[in-house]
Design a protein around this motif. Structure first.
Motif, PDB file in Angstrom:
ATOM      1  N   GLU A 133      -4.152   1.985  -5.896  1.00  0.00           N
ATOM      2  CA  GLU A 133      -3.857   1.207  -4.692  1.00  0.00           C
ATOM      3  C   GLU A 133      -2.895   1.921  -3.740  1.00  0.00           C
ATOM      4  OE1 GLU A 133      -5.139  -1.451  -7.996  1.00  0.00           O
ATOM      5  OE2 GLU A 133      -3.706   0.200  -7.798  1.00  0.00           O
ATOM      6  N   LEU A 134      -2.292   3.022  -4.172  1.00  0.00           N
ATOM      7  CA  LEU A 134      -1.419   3.787  -3.281  1.00  0.00           C
ATOM      8  C   LEU A 134      -2.246   4.365  -2.142  1.00  0.00           C
ATOM      9  CD1 LEU A 134       1.414   5.026  -2.734  1.00  0.00           C
ATOM     10  CD2 LEU A 134       0.675   6.985  -4.120  1.00  0.00           C
ATOM     11  N   ALA A 135      -1.727   4.251  -0.915  1.00  0.00           N
ATOM     12  CA  ALA A 135      -2.450   4.728   0.266  1.00  0.00           C
ATOM     13  C   ALA A 135      -2.838   6.194   0.127  1.00  0.00           C
ATOM     14  CB  ALA A 135      -1.589   4.523   1.510  1.00  0.00           C
ATOM     15  N   GLY A 136      -3.996   6.534   0.671  1.00  0.00           N
ATOM     16  CA  GLY A 136      -4.559   7.870   0.530  1.00  0.00           C
ATOM     17  C   GLY A 136      -3.648   8.990   1.005  1.00  0.00           C
ATOM     18  N   GLN A 137      -2.947   8.777   2.105  1.00  0.00           N
ATOM     19  CA  GLN A 137      -2.067   9.805   2.642  1.00  0.00           C
ATOM     20  C   GLN A 137      -0.941  10.137   1.667  1.00  0.00           C
ATOM     21  OE1 GLN A 137       0.217   8.710   6.166  1.00  0.00           O
ATOM     22  NE2 GLN A 137      -0.098  10.759   7.024  1.00  0.00           N
ATOM     23  N   SER A 164       0.804  -1.228   0.000  1.00  0.00           N
ATOM     24  CA  SER A 164       0.000   0.000   0.000  1.00  0.00           C
ATOM     25  C   SER A 164       0.833   1.273   0.000  1.00  0.00           C
ATOM     26  CB  SER A 164      -0.919   0.021   1.230  1.00  0.00           C
ATOM     27  OG  SER A 164      -0.143  -0.097   2.421  1.00  0.00           O
ATOM     28  N   GLN A 165       2.013   1.248   0.616  1.00  0.00           N
ATOM     29  CA  GLN A 165       2.827   2.456   0.678  1.00  0.00           C
ATOM     30  C   GLN A 165       4.209   2.116   1.227  1.00  0.00           C
ATOM     31  OE1 GLN A 165       0.347   4.448   3.943  1.00  0.00           O
ATOM     32  NE2 GLN A 165       2.416   4.784   4.714  1.00  0.00           N
ATOM     33  N   GLY A 166       5.147   3.028   0.980  1.00  0.00           N
ATOM     34  CA  GLY A 166       6.433   2.922   1.637  1.00  0.00           C
ATOM     35  C   GLY A 166       6.295   3.358   3.087  1.00  0.00           C
ATOM     36  N   ARG A 167       7.381   3.249   3.806  1.00  0.00           N
ATOM     37  CA  ARG A 167       7.375   3.655   5.206  1.00  0.00           C
ATOM     38  C   ARG A 167       8.082   4.991   5.347  1.00  0.00           C
ATOM     39  NH1 ARG A 167      10.122   0.193  10.172  1.00  0.00           N
ATOM     40  NH2 ARG A 167       9.256   1.407  11.908  1.00  0.00           N
ATOM     41  N   TYR A 168       7.468   5.886   6.092  1.00  0.00           N
ATOM     42  CA  TYR A 168       8.108   7.157   6.425  1.00  0.00           C
ATOM     43  C   TYR A 168       8.687   6.989   7.824  1.00  0.00           C
ATOM     44  CZ  TYR A 168       8.840  12.219   6.449  1.00  0.00           C
ATOM     45  OH  TYR A 168       9.404  13.467   6.467  1.00  0.00           O
ATOM     46  N   PRO A 169       9.968   6.666   7.927  1.00  0.00           N
ATOM     47  CA  PRO A 169      10.533   6.334   9.242  1.00  0.00           C
ATOM     48  C   PRO A 169      10.630   7.554  10.148  1.00  0.00           C
ATOM     49  CG  PRO A 169      12.269   6.477   7.616  1.00  0.00           C
ATOM     50  CD  PRO A 169      10.970   6.632   6.863  1.00  0.00           C
ATOM     51  N   GLN A 202      -1.096   9.577  -1.607  1.00  0.00           N
ATOM     52  CA  GLN A 202      -1.730  10.218  -2.756  1.00  0.00           C
ATOM     53  C   GLN A 202      -1.893  11.717  -2.508  1.00  0.00           C
ATOM     54  OE1 GLN A 202      -5.301   8.526  -4.371  1.00  0.00           O
ATOM     55  NE2 GLN A 202      -4.594   6.429  -4.140  1.00  0.00           N
ATOM     56  N   GLN A 203      -2.340  12.068  -1.310  1.00  0.00           N
ATOM     57  CA  GLN A 203      -2.553  13.481  -0.989  1.00  0.00           C
ATOM     58  C   GLN A 203      -1.246  14.260  -1.034  1.00  0.00           C
ATOM     59  OE1 GLN A 203      -5.694  14.927  -0.580  1.00  0.00           O
ATOM     60  NE2 GLN A 203      -4.375  16.718  -0.920  1.00  0.00           N
ATOM     61  N   TYR A 204      -0.166  13.652  -0.574  1.00  0.00           N
ATOM     62  CA  TYR A 204       1.138  14.305  -0.658  1.00  0.00           C
ATOM     63  C   TYR A 204       1.476  14.634  -2.113  1.00  0.00           C
ATOM     64  CZ  TYR A 204       6.174  14.789  -1.109  1.00  0.00           C
ATOM     65  OH  TYR A 204       7.420  15.237  -1.460  1.00  0.00           O
ATOM     66  N   LEU A 205       1.236  13.683  -3.014  1.00  0.00           N
ATOM     67  CA  LEU A 205       1.547  13.889  -4.419  1.00  0.00           C
ATOM     68  C   LEU A 205       0.638  14.930  -5.054  1.00  0.00           C
ATOM     69  CD1 LEU A 205       2.177  10.188  -5.472  1.00  0.00           C
ATOM     70  CD2 LEU A 205       3.886  11.989  -5.267  1.00  0.00           C
ATOM     71  N   ILE A 206      -0.625  14.931  -4.661  1.00  0.00           N
ATOM     72  CA  ILE A 206      -1.560  15.951  -5.162  1.00  0.00           C
ATOM     73  C   ILE A 206      -1.095  17.343  -4.734  1.00  0.00           C
ATOM     74  CG2 ILE A 206      -3.905  16.857  -4.916  1.00  0.00           C
ATOM     75  CD1 ILE A 206      -4.822  13.892  -4.697  1.00  0.00           C
ATOM     76  N   ASP A 207      -0.718  17.459  -3.471  1.00  0.00           N
ATOM     77  CA  ASP A 207      -0.229  18.753  -2.964  1.00  0.00           C
ATOM     78  C   ASP A 207       1.064  19.163  -3.667  1.00  0.00           C
ATOM     79  OD1 ASP A 207      -2.362  18.728  -1.225  1.00  0.00           O
ATOM     80  OD2 ASP A 207      -1.202  18.088   0.520  1.00  0.00           O
ATOM     81  N   LEU A 208       1.941  18.201  -3.900  1.00  0.00           N
ATOM     82  CA  LEU A 208       3.203  18.488  -4.581  1.00  0.00           C
ATOM     83  C   LEU A 208       2.954  18.959  -6.002  1.00  0.00           C
ATOM     84  CD1 LEU A 208       6.309  18.424  -4.597  1.00  0.00           C
ATOM     85  CD2 LEU A 208       6.172  16.011  -5.264  1.00  0.00           C
ATOM     86  N   LYS A 209       2.020  18.317  -6.669  1.00  0.00           N
ATOM     87  CA  LYS A 209       1.683  18.699  -8.042  1.00  0.00           C
ATOM     88  C   LYS A 209       1.146  20.126  -8.091  1.00  0.00           C
ATOM     89  CE  LYS A 209      -1.247  17.254 -11.934  1.00  0.00           C
ATOM     90  NZ  LYS A 209      -2.190  16.233 -12.419  1.00  0.00           N
ATOM     91  N   GLU A 210       0.273  20.455  -7.158  1.00  0.00           N
ATOM     92  CA  GLU A 210      -0.288  21.816  -7.112  1.00  0.00           C
ATOM     93  C   GLU A 210       0.793  22.845  -6.849  1.00  0.00           C
ATOM     94  OE1 GLU A 210      -3.344  21.662  -4.169  1.00  0.00           O
ATOM     95  OE2 GLU A 210      -4.797  20.645  -5.487  1.00  0.00           O
ATOM     96  N   LYS A 211       1.745  22.480  -5.988  1.00  0.00           N
ATOM     97  CA  LYS A 211       2.844  23.398  -5.668  1.00  0.00           C
ATOM     98  C   LYS A 211       3.701  23.646  -6.899  1.00  0.00           C
ATOM     99  CE  LYS A 211       6.800  23.878  -2.549  1.00  0.00           C
ATOM    100  NZ  LYS A 211       7.572  23.222  -1.446  1.00  0.00           N
ATOM    101  N   ILE A 212       3.981  22.597  -7.656  1.00  0.00           N
ATOM    102  CA  ILE A 212       4.810  22.736  -8.869  1.00  0.00           C
ATOM    103  C   ILE A 212       4.092  23.575  -9.930  1.00  0.00           C
ATOM    104  CG2 ILE A 212       5.797  21.454 -10.809  1.00  0.00           C
ATOM    105  CD1 ILE A 212       6.317  19.149  -8.854  1.00  0.00           C
ATOM    106  N   GLN A 213       2.785  23.393 -10.024  1.00  0.00           N
ATOM    107  CA  GLN A 213       2.023  24.091 -11.062  1.00  0.00           C
ATOM    108  C   GLN A 213       1.685  25.545 -10.702  1.00  0.00           C
ATOM    109  OE1 GLN A 213      -1.230  21.253 -11.394  1.00  0.00           O
ATOM    110  NE2 GLN A 213      -0.448  20.550 -13.363  1.00  0.00           N
ATOM    111  N   SER A 214       1.804  25.882  -9.425  1.00  0.00           N
ATOM    112  CA  SER A 214       1.430  27.242  -9.001  1.00  0.00           C
ATOM    113  C   SER A 214       2.500  28.270  -9.350  1.00  0.00           C
ATOM    114  CB  SER A 214       1.167  27.241  -7.503  1.00  0.00           C
ATOM    115  OG  SER A 214       2.354  26.927  -6.790  1.00  0.00           O
TER     116      SER A 214
END
Length: 217
Positions: free
Chosen positions: A199-203, A115-120, A205-217
């Motif tokens: 199948e990527l965990a929602g949290q 589902s996702q990698g681990r953020y240690p 996915q949200q990080y990537l959505i936020d990152l995409k918006e930041k790059i496009q802004s």
């Protein structure tokens, strides 16, 4: 065919510990066991201390590849104990570059999906009394990862690991780690490709959505 097998199974309840005269509570201090009963939301007899950042249905089974133990023991000259990284499952043949988000495995009775990698976090340093470990984990990408549970069931130390399906997009845990920690300006195409993996965990996915918006802004 990739040879995969279980080296350790581990579980445990949160414990109150002291590190450098500071008290903390964590579920990272797990004990080796012969079997796990894996449910949709948690493993029986295994809990987290901070549910905001740990646990939940997207992070039921924590995995840490056994191959990394030899690496860290070589780097730091210190023998590690089982579940040194707070993982439930310590397999061989399932490193971060060998598994992809959405891959499905049957281990014993349980059917599990990456589902996702681990953020240690810094608790790994406390667990191993090594203030350099977390930094090196992030540098190398030897983080481990998580399974969600598609079918509940028992896993024993002798259970076989069978890969039931490979996700067609083939987005490895390693590649997401690289984007997350080491690529400050990924392309929109790369982000969109990863976001296409439902199948990527929602949290994450949200990080990537936020990152995409930041790059496009």
């Amino acid at each position: 065919m990739q040879n995969r097998e279980i080296i350790y199974l581990s579980k445990g309840l949160p414990k109150k510990m002291v590190h450098k005269n500071e008290a903390y509570e964590s579920g990272i201090w797990k004990e080796q066991c012969e079997e796990l009963y894996v449910g949709f939301d948690e493993i029986t007899g295994d809990q987290v201390a901070n549910p905001e950042y740990h646990g939940g249905s997207e992070r039921v089974v924590c995995v840490y590849p056994f191959e990394h133990y030899a690496h860290w023991e070589s780097v730091f000259g210190k023998t590690l104990t089982p579940s040194a990284f707070g993982e439930n499952l310590t397999p061989i043949g399932m490193k971060e570059d060998q598994v992809c988000i959405g891959d499905v495995f049957q281990i014993g009775e349980a059917v599990l999906q990456v589902s996702q990698g681990r953020y240690p976090c810094s608790t790994i340093n406390k667990r191993n009394n090594n203030n350099l470990l977390l930094k090196r984990i992030i540098q190398t990408g030897y983080t481990g990862y998580f399974f969600r549970v598609l079918e509940e069931g028992k896993i024993t130390a002798e259970s076989q690991i069978k890969k039931l399906s490979s996700h067609p997009e083939q987005i490895s845990v390693s590649s997401i780690h690289h984007l997350y920690f080491h690529d400050p300006s990924p392309s929109i195409e790369v982000i969109d490709k990863i976001l296409g993996v439902e199948e990527l965990a929602g949290q994450w996915q949200q990080y990537l959505i936020d990152l995409k918006e930041k790059i496009q802004s």
